[in-house]
Write a protein that holds these residues in place. Structure first.
Motif, PDB file in Angstrom:
ATOM      1  N   SER A  92       0.763  -1.321  -0.057  1.00  0.00           N
ATOM      2  CA  SER A  92      -0.194   0.221  -0.059  1.00  0.00           C
ATOM      3  C   SER A  92       0.876   1.341   0.113  1.00  0.00           C
ATOM      4  N   ALA A  93       1.946   1.405   0.708  1.00  0.00           N
ATOM      5  CA  ALA A  93       2.775   2.422   0.873  1.00  0.00           C
ATOM      6  C   ALA A  93       3.236   2.422  -0.635  1.00  0.00           C
ATOM      7  N   LEU A  94       4.061   1.574  -1.149  1.00  0.00           N
ATOM      8  CA  LEU A  94       4.358   1.804  -2.647  1.00  0.00           C
ATOM      9  C   LEU A  94       3.479   2.262  -3.417  1.00  0.00           C
ATOM     10  N   ASP A  95       2.223   1.646  -3.483  1.00  0.00           N
ATOM     11  CA  ASP A  95       1.327   2.366  -4.307  1.00  0.00           C
ATOM     12  C   ASP A  95       0.928   3.507  -4.067  1.00  0.00           C
ATOM     13  N   LEU A  96       0.990   4.268  -2.976  1.00  0.00           N
ATOM     14  CA  LEU A  96       0.733   5.399  -2.878  1.00  0.00           C
ATOM     15  C   LEU A  96       2.079   6.228  -3.083  1.00  0.00           C
ATOM     16  N   LEU A  97       3.232   5.880  -3.023  1.00  0.00           N
ATOM     17  CA  LEU A  97       4.225   6.656  -3.452  1.00  0.00           C
ATOM     18  C   LEU A  97       4.294   6.608  -4.939  1.00  0.00           C
ATOM     19  N   TYR A  98       3.969   5.485  -5.592  1.00  0.00           N
ATOM     20  CA  TYR A  98       3.521   5.608  -7.347  1.00  0.00           C
ATOM     21  C   TYR A  98       2.827   6.789  -7.371  1.00  0.00           C
ATOM     22  N   CYS A  99       1.563   6.898  -6.782  1.00  0.00           N
ATOM     23  CA  CYS A  99       0.638   7.884  -7.217  1.00  0.00           C
ATOM     24  C   CYS A  99       1.396   9.331  -6.951  1.00  0.00           C
ATOM     25  N   ALA A 100       2.311   9.446  -5.763  1.00  0.00           N
ATOM     26  CA  ALA A 100       2.896  10.781  -5.663  1.00  0.00           C
ATOM     27  C   ALA A 100       4.042  10.912  -6.734  1.00  0.00           C
ATOM     28  N   THR A 101       4.463  10.108  -7.418  1.00  0.00           N
ATOM     29  CA  THR A 101       5.782  10.487  -8.326  1.00  0.00           C
ATOM     30  C   THR A 101       5.570  10.225  -9.744  1.00  0.00           C
ATOM     31  N   VAL A 102       4.337   9.650 -10.078  1.00  0.00           N
ATOM     32  CA  VAL A 102       4.114   9.324 -11.489  1.00  0.00           C
ATOM     33  C   VAL A 102       4.330  10.375 -12.374  1.00  0.00           C
ATOM     34  N   LEU A 103       3.895  11.667 -12.109  1.00  0.00           N
ATOM     35  CA  LEU A 103       4.007  12.674 -12.936  1.00  0.00           C
ATOM     36  C   LEU A 103       5.270  13.412 -12.944  1.00  0.00           C
ATOM     37  N   PHE A 104       6.307  13.246 -11.683  1.00  0.00           N
ATOM     38  CA  PHE A 104       7.490  13.785 -11.762  1.00  0.00           C
ATOM     39  C   PHE A 104       8.472  13.022 -12.268  1.00  0.00           C
ATOM     40  N   LEU A 105       8.402  11.846 -11.800  1.00  0.00           N
ATOM     41  CA  LEU A 105       9.577  10.895 -12.006  1.00  0.00           C
ATOM     42  C   LEU A 105       9.015   9.510 -12.475  1.00  0.00           C
ATOM     43  N   PRO A 106       8.771   9.561 -13.830  1.00  0.00           N
ATOM     44  CA  PRO A 106       8.107   8.471 -14.207  1.00  0.00           C
ATOM     45  C   PRO A 106       8.814   7.066 -14.403  1.00  0.00           C
ATOM     46  N   SER A 107      10.210   7.126 -14.564  1.00  0.00           N
ATOM     47  CA  SER A 107      10.978   6.005 -14.464  1.00  0.00           C
ATOM     48  C   SER A 107      10.907   5.247 -13.374  1.00  0.00           C
ATOM     49  N   LEU A 108      11.022   6.201 -11.927  1.00  0.00           N
ATOM     50  CA  LEU A 108      10.856   5.840 -10.939  1.00  0.00           C
ATOM     51  C   LEU A 108       9.462   5.108 -10.375  1.00  0.00           C
ATOM     52  N   ALA A 109       8.643   5.577 -10.981  1.00  0.00           N
ATOM     53  CA  ALA A 109       7.194   5.162 -10.709  1.00  0.00           C
ATOM     54  C   ALA A 109       6.842   3.994 -11.403  1.00  0.00           C
ATOM     55  N   VAL A 110       7.590   3.422 -12.608  1.00  0.00           N
ATOM     56  CA  VAL A 110       7.370   1.885 -13.048  1.00  0.00           C
ATOM     57  C   VAL A 110       7.990   1.136 -11.977  1.00  0.00           C
ATOM     58  N   ILE A 111       9.239   1.330 -11.218  1.00  0.00           N
ATOM     59  CA  ILE A 111       9.665   0.527 -10.438  1.00  0.00           C
ATOM     60  C   ILE A 111       8.890   0.354  -9.196  1.00  0.00           C
ATOM     61  N   LEU A 112       8.358   1.583  -8.764  1.00  0.00           N
ATOM     62  CA  LEU A 112       7.558   1.321  -7.597  1.00  0.00           C
ATOM     63  C   LEU A 112       6.395   0.540  -7.896  1.00  0.00           C
ATOM     64  N   ILE A 113       5.645   0.905  -8.893  1.00  0.00           N
ATOM     65  CA  ILE A 113       4.163   0.108  -9.054  1.00  0.00           C
ATOM     66  C   ILE A 113       4.525  -1.542  -9.369  1.00  0.00           C
ATOM     67  N   ALA A 114       5.687  -1.743 -10.126  1.00  0.00           N
ATOM     68  CA  ALA A 114       6.026  -3.173 -10.150  1.00  0.00           C
ATOM     69  C   ALA A 114       6.354  -3.836  -8.921  1.00  0.00           C
TER      70      ALA A 114
END
Length: 66
Positions: free
Chosen positions: A21-43
């Protein structure tokens, strides 16, 4: 967090749920600013969710047998 306090589920099950849940929430916070990090977080969150679902399912089957 309630899984940690209750006695029905193991601690590792609760930790995987909180981590997913924490990684999913962090994904939502970073998807617009750091898309490459967001892919790692959601995976990583998806993997944690899969493990969490398996652990919860096994425990529910064990509870049903009682």
């Amino acid at each position: 967090i309630l899984m940690l306090r209750g006695g029905q589920f193991r601690r590792v099950t609760a930790i995987f749920g909180i981590l997913a849940s924490a990684l999913d929430l962090l994904y939502c916070a970073t998807v617009l600013f750091l898309p490459s990090l967001a892919v790692i977080l959601i995976a990583t969150a998806g993997l944690c969710y899969m493990i969490w679902h398996i652990l919860v399912g096994l425990r529910l089957l064990k509870i049903k047998e009682l």
